[in-house]
Design a protein around this motif. Structure first.
Motif, PDB file in Angstrom:
ATOM      1  N   TYR A   1     -80.166 -41.064 -21.832  1.00 36.07           N
ATOM      2  CA  TYR A   1     -78.715 -40.829 -21.721  1.00 36.07           C
ATOM      3  C   TYR A   1     -78.341 -40.392 -20.295  1.00 36.07           C
ATOM      4  O   TYR A   1     -77.304 -40.787 -19.769  1.00 36.07           O
ATOM      5  N   LEU A   2     -79.219 -39.602 -19.671  1.00 30.34           N
ATOM      6  CA  LEU A   2     -78.865 -38.993 -18.376  1.00 30.34           C
ATOM      7  C   LEU A   2     -79.235 -39.857 -17.165  1.00 30.34           C
ATOM      8  O   LEU A   2     -78.701 -39.646 -16.073  1.00 30.34           O
ATOM      9  N   LYS A   3     -80.103 -40.848 -17.374  1.00 28.06           N
ATOM     10  CA  LYS A   3     -80.691 -41.521 -16.200  1.00 28.06           C
ATOM     11  C   LYS A   3     -79.665 -42.244 -15.317  1.00 28.06           C
ATOM     12  O   LYS A   3     -79.861 -42.319 -14.106  1.00 28.06           O
ATOM     13  N   ASP A   4     -78.592 -42.755 -15.885  1.00 31.69           N
ATOM     14  CA  ASP A   4     -77.605 -43.453 -15.058  1.00 31.69           C
ATOM     15  C   ASP A   4     -76.458 -42.545 -14.614  1.00 31.69           C
ATOM     16  O   ASP A   4     -75.464 -43.021 -14.057  1.00 31.69           O
ATOM     17  N   GLN A   5     -76.563 -41.262 -14.929  1.00 31.38           N
ATOM     18  CA  GLN A   5     -75.484 -40.342 -14.566  1.00 31.38           C
ATOM     19  C   GLN A   5     -75.847 -39.581 -13.285  1.00 31.38           C
ATOM     20  O   GLN A   5     -76.736 -38.732 -13.287  1.00 31.38           O
ATOM     21  N   GLY A   6     -75.120 -39.890 -12.218  1.00 26.65           N
ATOM     22  CA  GLY A   6     -75.393 -39.241 -10.931  1.00 26.65           C
ATOM     23  C   GLY A   6     -75.275 -37.723 -11.003  1.00 26.65           C
ATOM     24  O   GLY A   6     -75.905 -37.017 -10.214  1.00 26.65           O
ATOM     25  N   ARG A   7     -74.489 -37.228 -11.948  1.00 22.50           N
ATOM     26  CA  ARG A   7     -74.324 -35.761 -12.023  1.00 22.50           C
ATOM     27  C   ARG A   7     -75.631 -35.078 -12.426  1.00 22.50           C
ATOM     28  O   ARG A   7     -75.761 -33.869 -12.303  1.00 22.50           O
ATOM     29  N   TYR A   8     -76.592 -35.849 -12.937  1.00 24.66           N
ATOM     30  CA  TYR A   8     -77.907 -35.278 -13.303  1.00 24.66           C
ATOM     31  C   TYR A   8     -79.005 -35.648 -12.313  1.00 24.66           C
ATOM     32  O   TYR A   8     -80.160 -35.302 -12.519  1.00 24.66           O
ATOM     33  N   LYS A   9     -78.631 -36.355 -11.249  1.00 28.96           N
ATOM     34  CA  LYS A   9     -79.643 -36.798 -10.280  1.00 28.96           C
ATOM     35  C   LYS A   9     -80.305 -35.581  -9.608  1.00 28.96           C
ATOM     36  O   LYS A   9     -79.619 -34.710  -9.072  1.00 28.96           O
ATOM     37  N   GLY A  10     -81.613 -35.521  -9.689  1.00 30.28           N
ATOM     38  CA  GLY A  10     -82.344 -34.442  -9.017  1.00 30.28           C
ATOM     39  C   GLY A  10     -82.271 -33.097  -9.718  1.00 30.28           C
ATOM     40  O   GLY A  10     -82.741 -32.097  -9.177  1.00 30.28           O
ATOM     41  N   ILE A  11     -81.696 -33.062 -10.892  1.00 28.39           N
ATOM     42  CA  ILE A  11     -81.597 -31.790 -11.634  1.00 28.39           C
ATOM     43  C   ILE A  11     -82.972 -31.440 -12.216  1.00 28.39           C
ATOM     44  O   ILE A  11     -83.655 -32.302 -12.778  1.00 28.39           O
ATOM     45  N   GLY A  12     -83.357 -30.187 -12.070  1.00 32.84           N
ATOM     46  CA  GLY A  12     -84.704 -29.760 -12.465  1.00 32.84           C
ATOM     47  C   GLY A  12     -84.952 -29.807 -13.969  1.00 32.84           C
ATOM     48  O   GLY A  12     -84.015 -29.749 -14.771  1.00 32.84           O
ATOM     49  N   GLU A  13     -86.247 -29.906 -14.295  1.00 35.56           N
ATOM     50  CA  GLU A  13     -86.685 -29.998 -15.685  1.00 35.56           C
ATOM     51  C   GLU A  13     -86.200 -28.821 -16.531  1.00 35.56           C
ATOM     52  O   GLU A  13     -85.896 -28.965 -17.707  1.00 35.56           O
ATOM     53  N   ASP A  14     -86.141 -27.620 -15.903  1.00 37.14           N
ATOM     54  CA  ASP A  14     -85.725 -26.432 -16.663  1.00 37.14           C
ATOM     55  C   ASP A  14     -84.302 -26.593 -17.195  1.00 37.14           C
ATOM     56  O   ASP A  14     -84.001 -26.219 -18.331  1.00 37.14           O
ATOM     57  N   MET A  15     -83.441 -27.184 -16.387  1.00 39.83           N
ATOM     58  CA  MET A  15     -82.048 -27.370 -16.814  1.00 39.83           C
ATOM     59  C   MET A  15     -81.944 -28.458 -17.881  1.00 39.83           C
ATOM     60  O   MET A  15     -81.151 -28.364 -18.811  1.00 39.83           O
ATOM     61  N   ILE A  16     -82.744 -29.504 -17.744  1.00 42.89           N
ATOM     62  CA  ILE A  16     -82.724 -30.575 -18.748  1.00 42.89           C
ATOM     63  C   ILE A  16     -83.247 -30.004 -20.077  1.00 42.89           C
ATOM     64  O   ILE A  16     -82.718 -30.299 -21.155  1.00 42.89           O
ATOM     65  N   LYS A  17     -84.252 -29.155 -19.974  1.00 40.23           N
ATOM     66  CA  LYS A  17     -84.792 -28.496 -21.171  1.00 40.23           C
ATOM     67  C   LYS A  17     -83.718 -27.626 -21.823  1.00 40.23           C
ATOM     68  O   LYS A  17     -83.581 -27.592 -23.044  1.00 40.23           O
ATOM     69  N   ALA A  18     -82.951 -26.927 -20.985  1.00 36.35           N
ATOM     70  CA  ALA A  18     -81.877 -26.072 -21.513  1.00 36.35           C
ATOM     71  C   ALA A  18     -80.843 -26.931 -22.246  1.00 36.35           C
ATOM     72  O   ALA A  18     -80.300 -26.533 -23.296  1.00 36.35           O
ATOM     73  N   TYR A  19     -80.585 -28.126 -21.729  1.00 36.98           N
ATOM     74  CA  TYR A  19     -79.634 -29.038 -22.386  1.00 36.98           C
ATOM     75  C   TYR A  19     -80.206 -29.458 -23.749  1.00 36.98           C
ATOM     76  O   TYR A  19     -79.521 -29.422 -24.778  1.00 36.98           O
ATOM     77  N   GLN A  20     -81.512 -29.823 -23.758  1.00 28.64           N
ATOM     78  CA  GLN A  20     -82.140 -30.245 -25.021  1.00 28.64           C
ATOM     79  C   GLN A  20     -82.107 -29.098 -26.048  1.00 28.64           C
ATOM     80  O   GLN A  20     -81.820 -29.320 -27.228  1.00 28.64           O
ATOM     81  N   THR A  21     -82.370 -27.875 -25.583  1.00 26.89           N
ATOM     82  CA  THR A  21     -82.346 -26.713 -26.475  1.00 26.89           C
ATOM     83  C   THR A  21     -80.937 -26.533 -27.053  1.00 26.89           C
ATOM     84  O   THR A  21     -80.762 -26.254 -28.247  1.00 26.89           O
ATOM     85  N   TYR A  22     -79.945 -26.711 -26.194  1.00 28.92           N
ATOM     86  CA  TYR A  22     -78.546 -26.601 -26.655  1.00 28.92           C
ATOM     87  C   TYR A  22     -78.255 -27.662 -27.726  1.00 28.92           C
ATOM     88  O   TYR A  22     -77.663 -27.362 -28.770  1.00 28.92           O
TER      89      TYR A  22
END
Ligand SMILES: Cc1ncc(C[n+]2csc(CCOP(=O)(O)OP(=O)(O)O)c2C)c(N)n1
Length: 300
Positions: free
Chosen positions: A263-284
């Protein structure tokens, strides 16, 4: 559910000359909404992309009357319209408050809560591009974890407010979530809401190619991925009883969901965002699923 053919046959409510960005899904959402609700509609629109793209006053590309109102006031103005119609004995006209997530989740929340508590007769749609888009994409209370905005350049820290659940606690006749990539589901929900008296609330996820930084032609695909990855859960509650919408039912099983990364791979707003933040999104997301499915179980 309405058929695609039926939707296409309905009159066009958004007229030529509007100024929406290419790939704008919120304008598409309004097009569907007005097709669903018919021509006897009065809108209340606060400061947001919609008030900009509809055209410079006194021109409007929206084919129904629109009251353009202050940022926080979409629900209060709609309450006034609804009260005036009631005083005139008009039971036919639908009052549609149409506001962005900034105007709903943040600055307009008190007004929405008041109108909901009074059960004022309206359909309130919060179309969410998950940011204050028209003023340059600032973070809103609906911005998901990790997303870059101009005010969260390193990624959004913390969790968004779930306004749909906040509205659900108001004991309303109808609350639902929808996504612009699934017009039939959205239209069916609007038409259901239109048959009910009182305050009806719909949260419409509306991907924004400018704010989320993806190519305009991917708008529909991105919205679908939001649902297929489980990031956006489609549900509805009639008189408080929550049930998952058919489109989200199969994603109750996490194994059936597409990876969040897809879902996030084509969204520039997530480009270079660290794994910890992506994990926080998944937890949410996982947390949201556990709340919605628990409430759906209680409602059975
Ligand atoms: C009290 C007030 N503060 C700020 C503004 C400037 N302003 C106009 S629209 C807007 C952002 C609206 O964001 P949102 O409600 O999310 O709608 P979108 O632009 O994303 O469609 C802002 C900050 C305003 N009009 N009034």
């Amino acid at each position: 559910m309405v058929t695609t053919k039926e939707i296409l046959r309905l009159p066009e409510p958004i007229l030529a000359g509007h100024a929406a960005c290419a790939g704008c899904s919120s304008s598409l959402g309004l097009r569907y909404a007005l097709k669903a609700l018919g021509e006897d509609v009065i809108m209340s629109v606060p400061a947001c992309c919609t008030s900009v793209w509809q055209g410079p006053y006194p021109k409007s590309s929206i084919s129904v009357p629109v009251l353009n109102i202050a940022f926080a006031a979409a629900a209060s103005a709609a309450s006034g319209i609804s009260g005036a119609l009631q005083a005139k004995g008009n039971k036919d006209t639908t009052v549609l408050a149409w506001a962005g997530d900034g105007g709903s989740v943040d600055i307009g929340l008190a007004a929405i809560s008041g109108a909901a508590e009074r059960n004022d007769n309206m359909i309130y749609v919060c179309y969410s591009n998950e940011s204050y888009s028209n003023t340059g994409v600032q973070k809103s209370g609906a911005t998901p974890p990790g997303a870059r905005t101009t005010t969260t350049p390193l990624g959004r820290v913390g969790s968004p407010k779930d306004i749909s659940l906040i509205m659900w606690t108001h004991n309303l006749p109808y609350v639902a979530t929808a996504c612009t990539s699934y017009p039939r589901d959205f239209i069916t929900k609007l038409q259901k809401a239109q048959t009910m008296d009182g305050f009806k609330f719909i949260y419409l996820l509306a991907p924004c190619c400018v704010g989320w930084k993806f190519p305009a032609e991917k708008t529909i695909e991105i919205g679908k991925l939001a649902v297929e990855s489980g990031a956006h859960i489609l549900w509805e509650a009639v008189n408080g009883d929550i049930k998952l919408s058919n489109l989200s039912k199969k994603y109750e099983d996490p194994a059936k969901r597409k990876p969040l990364a897809e879902y996030l791979k084509d969204q520039g707003r997530y480009k270079g965002i660290g794994e910890d933040m992506i994990k926080a999104y998944q937890t949410y997301i996982d947390h949201q699923w556990s709340i919605i499915t628990s409430l759906a179980k209680i409602s059975q």
